[in-house]
Design a protein around this motif. Sequence first.
Motif, PDB file in Angstrom:
ATOM      1  N   LEU A 133       0.825  -1.198   0.000  1.00 43.60           N
ATOM      2  CA  LEU A 133       0.000   0.000   0.000  1.00 43.60           C
ATOM      3  C   LEU A 133       0.868   1.260   0.000  1.00 43.60           C
ATOM      4  CD1 LEU A 133      -2.703   1.469   0.139  1.00 43.60           C
ATOM      5  CD2 LEU A 133      -2.648   1.145   2.630  1.00 43.60           C
ATOM      6  N   TYR A 187      -2.850   7.888   4.862  1.00 43.15           N
ATOM      7  CA  TYR A 187      -3.207   6.818   3.928  1.00 43.15           C
ATOM      8  C   TYR A 187      -4.679   6.903   3.544  1.00 43.15           C
ATOM      9  CZ  TYR A 187       1.273   4.518   4.356  1.00 43.15           C
ATOM     10  OH  TYR A 187       2.612   4.235   4.293  1.00 43.15           O
ATOM     11  N   GLU A 188      -5.532   7.116   4.534  1.00 42.02           N
ATOM     12  CA  GLU A 188      -6.959   7.240   4.239  1.00 42.02           C
ATOM     13  C   GLU A 188      -7.206   8.381   3.261  1.00 42.02           C
ATOM     14  OE1 GLU A 188      -9.594   5.605   7.904  1.00 42.02           O
ATOM     15  OE2 GLU A 188      -8.576   7.529   8.237  1.00 42.02           O
ATOM     16  N   LEU A 196      -6.101   7.234  -0.209  1.00 45.32           N
ATOM     17  CA  LEU A 196      -7.051   6.243  -0.728  1.00 45.32           C
ATOM     18  C   LEU A 196      -8.357   6.894  -1.156  1.00 45.32           C
ATOM     19  CD1 LEU A 196      -6.304   3.488   1.885  1.00 45.32           C
ATOM     20  CD2 LEU A 196      -6.079   3.185  -0.588  1.00 45.32           C
ATOM     21  N   LEU A 226      -7.626   2.967  -4.104  1.00 42.35           N
ATOM     22  CA  LEU A 226      -8.608   2.391  -3.194  1.00 42.35           C
ATOM     23  C   LEU A 226      -9.006   1.004  -3.651  1.00 42.35           C
ATOM     24  CD1 LEU A 226     -10.493   2.709  -0.741  1.00 42.35           C
ATOM     25  CD2 LEU A 226     -12.125   3.812  -2.267  1.00 42.35           C
TER      26      LEU A 226
END
Length: 153
Positions: free
Chosen positions: A20, A142-143, A146, A153
Motif C-alpha cells: 500500500l 493513507y486514508e 485512498l 482504493l
Amino acid sequence: MPSVVQGLAPPAYWQAFEDLTVGAARVTFEDPAPQKVGRPGQAQHGLDVIVELADGRRFGIQCKRRDERDANNDPLPGGPINLASVEAALKEVQAYKGKLDRFILATTAKPDSGLQAQVAKLSDDQRKAGKSAVQVWSWADYEAALNRDAPLL
C-alpha cells in the motif's frame, strides 16, 4: 453534492502495508515506479520504499505497522510511534549509501499533533545539519490518499 469519505482499517499484515505504501507513494509523489527495497532477509538500512521525484529528489520510506491499543484498551506490542522510535529509525537509515532528501516513517498509528511538532523540530535540525528532512505519515494520511485516488482504493 458532497463527496463521501470512507474510514478504512489498516492492512492486517506488514507485507500488505508495504504494498500500500508503494501505491500511496506513486499517487502522492507522482513517481510512476516507486521501489521496494530488497527482499525479506536482506539488509535494507531501515528503508522499505524508495521514491524518485521528477526533480531528482529521493525520498526513503520505512513502514511500521502499529496499533496503539487493543479492544481492551491495553497497549499492543510495538506500541505507538513516538519521537524515540522516529530517531531510532533515522539512525538506522544512516547506513543507506544513497542520498535521501526526505525520510518518512510511515505508520498505521493514528496521527499525533505532539509527535508531529517534535518531528518538525527534528526535521529542521536535520536540514540545518545538511541532512534529510523527516516526516511521519499516519494512517490518516493513507486514508486521505485512498479517498482521493479511486484506483488506489
